[in-house]
Design a protein around this motif. Structure first.
Motif, short mmCIF file in Angstrom:
data_model
loop_
_atom_site.label_atom_id
_atom_site.label_comp_id
_atom_site.label_asym_id
_atom_site.label_seq_id
_atom_site.Cartn_x
_atom_site.Cartn_y
_atom_site.Cartn_z
N ALA A 50 11.33 -5.89 -36.09
CA ALA A 50 12.23 -4.88 -36.63
C ALA A 50 12.86 -3.64 -36.10
N ALA A 51 13.62 -3.37 -36.59
CA ALA A 51 14.32 -1.38 -36.26
C ALA A 51 14.38 -1.40 -37.26
N VAL A 52 13.48 0.38 -36.84
CA VAL A 52 13.45 1.33 -38.38
C VAL A 52 14.65 1.75 -38.14
N PRO A 53 15.59 2.50 -38.00
CA PRO A 53 16.57 3.60 -37.88
C PRO A 53 15.56 4.66 -39.05
N SER A 54 16.81 6.12 -38.34
CA SER A 54 16.29 6.86 -38.65
C SER A 54 17.35 7.87 -38.79
N ALA A 55 17.50 9.19 -39.58
CA ALA A 55 18.93 9.75 -38.96
C ALA A 55 18.63 10.03 -37.65
N THR A 56 17.93 10.45 -36.71
CA THR A 56 18.06 11.01 -35.70
C THR A 56 18.06 9.45 -34.06
N ARG A 57 17.08 9.01 -34.71
CA ARG A 57 17.25 7.88 -33.86
C ARG A 57 16.73 5.98 -34.42
N THR A 58 16.86 5.15 -33.40
CA THR A 58 16.01 4.34 -33.92
C THR A 58 14.70 3.42 -33.11
N GLN A 59 13.42 3.25 -34.04
CA GLN A 59 13.26 2.79 -33.12
C GLN A 59 12.74 1.14 -33.78
N VAL A 60 12.41 0.08 -32.27
CA VAL A 60 12.38 -0.85 -32.10
C VAL A 60 10.21 -0.84 -32.37
N VAL A 61 10.27 -1.56 -33.58
CA VAL A 61 8.48 -2.25 -33.82
C VAL A 61 7.95 -3.47 -33.84
N THR A 62 7.37 -4.10 -31.29
CA THR A 62 7.60 -5.31 -32.16
C THR A 62 6.03 -5.42 -31.81
N GLN A 63 5.75 -6.42 -32.42
CA GLN A 63 4.10 -6.84 -33.47
C GLN A 63 4.68 -8.55 -32.82
N LYS A 64 2.58 -8.39 -31.70
CA LYS A 64 2.53 -9.76 -31.25
C LYS A 64 1.40 -10.09 -31.20
N SER A 65 0.79 -11.11 -30.53
CA SER A 65 -0.61 -11.38 -31.14
C SER A 65 -1.71 -12.10 -29.62
N LEU A 66 -2.40 -11.68 -29.17
CA LEU A 66 -3.00 -12.17 -27.80
C LEU A 66 -4.03 -13.19 -28.02
N TYR A 67 -4.30 -13.69 -27.84
CA TYR A 67 -5.19 -14.98 -27.58
C TYR A 67 -6.13 -15.03 -26.38
N CYS A 68 -7.25 -14.66 -26.67
CA CYS A 68 -7.96 -14.92 -25.70
C CYS A 68 -9.42 -15.28 -25.64
N PRO A 69 -10.41 -15.59 -24.16
CA PRO A 69 -11.75 -15.98 -24.75
C PRO A 69 -12.10 -14.77 -25.49
N PRO A 70 -13.32 -15.84 -26.58
CA PRO A 70 -14.07 -15.03 -27.50
C PRO A 70 -15.05 -13.39 -26.58
N ALA A 71 -15.36 -14.13 -26.10
CA ALA A 71 -16.08 -12.59 -25.67
C ALA A 71 -15.42 -11.72 -25.38
N THR A 72 -14.29 -11.54 -24.60
CA THR A 72 -13.39 -10.48 -24.07
C THR A 72 -14.11 -8.83 -25.17
N ASP A 73 -13.98 -7.98 -24.33
CA ASP A 73 -14.24 -6.99 -24.88
C ASP A 73 -13.01 -5.88 -25.03
N ILE A 74 -12.61 -6.01 -26.07
CA ILE A 74 -11.03 -5.65 -26.86
C ILE A 74 -11.84 -4.94 -28.41
N VAL A 75 -11.25 -3.35 -28.46
CA VAL A 75 -11.23 -3.10 -28.94
C VAL A 75 -9.93 -2.18 -30.48
N ASP A 76 -10.22 -2.26 -31.12
CA ASP A 76 -9.23 -1.38 -32.11
C ASP A 76 -8.53 0.31 -31.51
#
Length: 116
Positions: A50-76
């Protein structure tokens, strides 16, 4: 879980450093020298942009999902590097396990990349 054409990604996590204000509670260091692990047999799936425009710039926010083995050490708060992209883990990953069989499907890790 087996992705015959899975990819390899890198998980980065900031190292804990001494907190000068509270020596009993370490704080996160910089991203200059993170702890890294290689995650094999992973898959980064497209979700949305999604493009998020403002008065001074435009940001693009991309959301994805990583699928990996269930025991992978990944946290917020970790980062995931896949090719030329660097994503931030923006939610707590969960690895569900069937209470009947003990089977665990791939863990889904919500990712976000902001550019602009």
């Amino acid at each position: 879980m087996d992705f015959p054409f899975g990819q390899t990604v890198t998980r980065e996590r900031r190292k804990l450093i001494d907190n000068p204000y509270d020596p009993t509670s370490p704080t996160q260091g910089s991203w200059d020298d993170p702890d890294t692990i290689t995650v094999y047999d992973a898959f980064v799936a497209s979700s949305s942009s999604a493009a998020v425009p403002s008065a001074t710039r435009t940001q693009v926010v991309t959301q994805k999902s990583l699928y990996c083995p269930p025991a992978t050490d990944i946290v917020d708060g970790d980062r995931v590097k896949s090719g030329s992209h660097t994503y931030t883990v923006d939610a707590v990953p969960e690895a569900d396990v069937s209470p009947f069989t003990g089977w665990a499907p791939p863990m889904e890790v919500p990712l976000v990349e902001v550019s602009g």
